[in-house]
Design an enzyme around this catalytic site. Structure first.
Site, PDB file in Angstrom:
ATOM      1  N   TRP A 221       0.824  -1.223   0.000  1.00 17.93           N
ATOM      2  CA  TRP A 221       0.000   0.000   0.000  1.00 17.93           C
ATOM      3  C   TRP A 221       0.850   1.261   0.000  1.00 17.93           C
ATOM      4  O   TRP A 221       1.861   1.343   0.703  1.00 17.93           O
ATOM      5  CB  TRP A 221      -0.862  -0.014   1.258  1.00 17.93           C
ATOM      6  CG  TRP A 221      -1.447   1.303   1.639  1.00 17.93           C
ATOM      7  CD1 TRP A 221      -0.846   2.306   2.365  1.00 17.93           C
ATOM      8  CD2 TRP A 221      -2.761   1.781   1.335  1.00 17.93           C
ATOM      9  NE1 TRP A 221      -1.707   3.361   2.528  1.00 17.93           N
ATOM     10  CE2 TRP A 221      -2.883   3.066   1.917  1.00 17.93           C
ATOM     11  CE3 TRP A 221      -3.850   1.243   0.639  1.00 17.93           C
ATOM     12  CZ2 TRP A 221      -4.051   3.814   1.817  1.00 17.93           C
ATOM     13  CZ3 TRP A 221      -5.015   2.003   0.544  1.00 17.93           C
ATOM     14  CH2 TRP A 221      -5.105   3.270   1.126  1.00 17.93           C
ATOM     15  N   MET A 222       0.383   2.275  -0.739  1.00 21.31           N
ATOM     16  CA  MET A 222       1.001   3.605  -0.728  1.00 21.31           C
ATOM     17  C   MET A 222      -0.062   4.660  -0.448  1.00 21.31           C
ATOM     18  O   MET A 222      -1.136   4.608  -1.036  1.00 21.31           O
ATOM     19  CB  MET A 222       1.626   3.876  -2.096  1.00 21.31           C
ATOM     20  CG  MET A 222       1.905   5.329  -2.424  1.00 21.31           C
ATOM     21  SD  MET A 222       2.262   5.563  -4.193  1.00 21.31           S
ATOM     22  CE  MET A 222       4.003   5.210  -4.243  1.00 21.31           C
TER      23      MET A 222
ATOM     24  N   ASP B  84       0.227   9.083   1.116  1.00 24.66           N
ATOM     25  CA  ASP B  84       0.882  10.384   0.880  1.00 24.66           C
ATOM     26  C   ASP B  84       2.321  10.340   0.359  1.00 24.66           C
ATOM     27  O   ASP B  84       3.140   9.582   0.875  1.00 24.66           O
ATOM     28  CB  ASP B  84       0.996  11.166   2.192  1.00 24.66           C
ATOM     29  CG  ASP B  84      -0.288  11.239   2.959  1.00 24.66           C
ATOM     30  OD1 ASP B  84      -1.303  10.713   2.511  1.00 24.66           O
ATOM     31  OD2 ASP B  84      -0.255  11.833   4.053  1.00 24.66           O
TER      32      ASP B  84
ATOM     33  N   GLN C 254       4.107   7.158   2.281  1.00 25.08           N
ATOM     34  CA  GLN C 254       3.423   6.376   3.311  1.00 25.08           C
ATOM     35  C   GLN C 254       3.212   4.973   2.747  1.00 25.08           C
ATOM     36  O   GLN C 254       2.660   4.820   1.642  1.00 25.08           O
ATOM     37  CB  GLN C 254       2.094   7.037   3.677  1.00 25.08           C
ATOM     38  CG  GLN C 254       2.258   8.324   4.467  1.00 25.08           C
ATOM     39  CD  GLN C 254       2.686   8.044   5.896  1.00 25.08           C
ATOM     40  OE1 GLN C 254       1.894   7.696   6.751  1.00 25.08           O
ATOM     41  NE2 GLN C 254       3.978   8.189   6.179  1.00 25.08           N
TER      42      GLN C 254
ATOM     43  N   TRP D 191      -4.153   0.027   4.014  1.00 25.87           N
ATOM     44  CA  TRP D 191      -3.413   0.822   4.997  1.00 25.87           C
ATOM     45  C   TRP D 191      -3.093  -0.014   6.231  1.00 25.87           C
ATOM     46  O   TRP D 191      -3.899  -0.855   6.646  1.00 25.87           O
ATOM     47  CB  TRP D 191      -4.268   2.036   5.379  1.00 25.87           C
ATOM     48  CG  TRP D 191      -3.539   3.104   6.123  1.00 25.87           C
ATOM     49  CD1 TRP D 191      -2.828   4.130   5.591  1.00 25.87           C
ATOM     50  CD2 TRP D 191      -3.479   3.260   7.546  1.00 25.87           C
ATOM     51  NE1 TRP D 191      -2.318   4.917   6.598  1.00 25.87           N
ATOM     52  CE2 TRP D 191      -2.700   4.402   7.794  1.00 25.87           C
ATOM     53  CE3 TRP D 191      -3.979   2.547   8.631  1.00 25.87           C
ATOM     54  CZ2 TRP D 191      -2.429   4.858   9.086  1.00 25.87           C
ATOM     55  CZ3 TRP D 191      -3.712   2.989   9.918  1.00 25.87           C
ATOM     56  CH2 TRP D 191      -2.943   4.133  10.134  1.00 25.87           C
TER      57      TRP D 191
ATOM     58  N   SER E 136       3.336  10.940   7.933  1.00 21.15           N
ATOM     59  CA  SER E 136       3.914  11.822   6.915  1.00 21.15           C
ATOM     60  C   SER E 136       4.874  12.857   7.463  1.00 21.15           C
ATOM     61  O   SER E 136       4.828  13.230   8.643  1.00 21.15           O
ATOM     62  CB  SER E 136       2.788  12.541   6.158  1.00 21.15           C
ATOM     63  OG  SER E 136       2.165  11.620   5.302  1.00 21.15           O
TER      64      SER E 136
END
Ligand code: FRU
Length: 495
Positions: free
Chosen positions: A35-36, A38, A54, A62, A98
């Site tokens: 997962w990606m 920000d 992230q 997430w 972040s």
């Protein structure tokens, strides 16, 4: 290096080999694995652009946040580097949220990020205690600072919540000292951006409340960025739980930019105007970098918090960044254009001049593909008989398409992925008001396999959307309701 980081690095290296490059975007950065969200630490360091993000390597949803890492010399060809940060300390054990990066005078790169500790609150609710932390590195490996955390709830002004205190944006001021903007939740007021100062980038102290929400733009603010642009200053932010105002702020969690003036002496930002950054469905948490040639370049996470968890299958990767965009400012409006580096990817030019469509749908020879740069100028064929609507269907086959539709009288541009092959009842449409000259409108559409970014006019508005349509759907058609004249220029984008 901690075992947690070593595990993440080993895992991503292994899983990545199962992902075929042709199943990813061609020139947009996507999650190496998992997962990606920000963009983080978007910077230029030691001759390359660095993009951290992230990252939850172990799942396409997430989870405990790591920082993924990639580098590029042209913002389009990205090389993955090993994960930079893992949640492996007491103060960030539930996530490295972040933050940003700066270069220190001694040549090291410093990451400033938010550490998360989950706390069980009333009724079993999970609350995240958020602090600011540092890590120092050489562009590849990063060592967390032994004095972390450097900012905690003790450094908050009155009313500031320790559960909403995140996403630091540090920079070096003209006099060599440092400033950082950090997003904060203030009880009863919504978000605010707090200004912190430091002489050495390591010891930080609260300075002042820099910008306040008062619930005019959603609730909690996130992910500040702040920079000078064309004689003004711009504060970029993302906001949770926004209420739409007309055709602005329609994304729930959405973006905004405040344009104003900044008095460096008194460190006062005076707002002049505010707008949405991107009017499509998928864009959040943008960050900028100043390129060596002075351009201000922005990248956002090309996703939407309200829809991103509804991708059903567990794919080996999920999440991509927007195309990097060059920013400029005119009359309080933020103009965005795909970085000029993209021109080098253009091949197989097809030019169509003064083609007339009369209430019909047409496909044109040579105009198709899913990695495409398409410039379109539509105008009325007969100024006395104005057309009603004009549309472009992209990522099209006999069953599926995504539509970009212009309604001349209403001056609206709509992007609609309802029939793109999505099986979810999620938001599929967005509309924006656009400027045109009696029906003459210029668009530039960038397609990269699983996304479309529509730049309006000279970039005064952008609409970004991700699509899941099978790559075999690669036709493009043009539709008119009434008579239009079309001028087109199309390139394949070949990285
Ligand atoms: C914004 C955000 C940030 C936070 C991060 C967590 O999308 O909520 O505020 O740092 O994502 O992954």
């Amino acid at each position: 290096m901690s075992q947690t980081l070593r595990d993440a690095r080993r895992y991503e290296e292994g899983l990545e080999t199962y992902i075929r490059p042709e199943d990813r975007p061609g020139f947009h950065l996507s999650a190496r694995v998992g997962w990606m969200n920000d963009p983080n630490g978007f910077s230029y360091y030691m001759g390359q652009y660095h993009m951290f993000y992230q990252y939850h390597p172990y799942d396409s949803h997430w989870g405990p946040m790591h920082w993924g890492h990639a580098v590029s010399s042209d913002l389009l060809h990205w090389e993955y580097l090993p994960a930079a940060l893992a949640p492996d300390r007491l103060y960030d054990r539930d996530g490295c949220f972040s933050g940003n990066a700066i270069t220190l005078p001694d040549g090291r790169q410093m990451l400033m990020y938010t550490g998360i500790i989950n706390e069980i609150g009333e009724g079993g609710k999970v609350l995240q205690v958020q602090t600011q932390n540092l890590a120092f590195g050489d562009g590849l490996d990063y060592e967390k600072y032994e004095g972390n955390p450097v900012l905690t709830e003790d450094d908050l002004p009155e009313g500031g919540s320790r559960y909403g205190f995140r996403d630091p944006k540090p920079w070096r001021a003209a006099d060599g000292t440092y400033r950082a903007l950090i997003a904060n939740d203030r009880e009863g007021h919504g978000g605010q951006m707090l200004l912190y100062r430091s002489d050495d980038a390591i010891h930080w102290a609260f300075d002042k409340v820099f910008a306040e929400n008062h619930y005019r733009l959603g609730r909690m603010w996130e992910c500040p960025d702040f920079f000078e642009l064309d004689g003004r200053h711009v504060l970029l932010g993302s906001s949770q739980d926004m209420l739409p105002k007309g055709l602005e702020y329609q994304n729930g969690n959405g973006t905004f930019y405040l344009v104003g003036t900044y008095d460096e002496e008194t460190e006062t930002f005076t707002e002049e105007s505010v707008h949405t950054v991107d009017y499509g469905i998928d864009f959040y948490a943008p960050q900028t970098v100043e390129a060596p040639d002075g351009r201000r370049i922005m990248v956002g996470w090309m996703q939407n918090w309200d829809t991103c968890n509804l991708h059903t299958e567990s794919t080996p990767w999920f999440g991509q960044m927007s195309i990097p965009r060059e920013l400029s400012l005119k009359d309080g409006i933020l103009y965005q254009r795909p970085v000029r580096e993209l021109d080098a990817l253009r091949q197989n030019e097809v030019v169509v001049e003064d083609l007339v469509l009369r209430s019909e749908e047409r496909e044109l020879p040579g105009i198709s593909g899913r990695m495409v740069d398409l410039e379109v100028e539509v105008s009325p064929e007969d100024p006395e008989a104005l057309y009603r609507r004009f549309a472009i269907h992209i990522a099209k086959d006999d069953e599926f398409y995504t539509e970009v539709r212009f309604r001349r009288k209403e001056s609206t541009l709509k992007i609609d992925r309802m029939y793109s092959g999505s099986r979810r009842a999620i938001i599929h449409q967005r509309k924006a008001l656009v400027n045109h000259d009696d029906g003459t409108l210029k668009l530039r559409i960038i397609l990269d396999r699983f996304s479309a970014e529509v730049f309006v006019g000279d970039g005064e508005k952008v609409m970004s959307v991700t699509i899941e349509t099978d790559l075999s759907a690669d036709r493009i058609s043009f539709l008119a309701d009434g008579n239009v004249k079309l001028n087109l220029r199309k390139y394949d984008l070949i990285p």
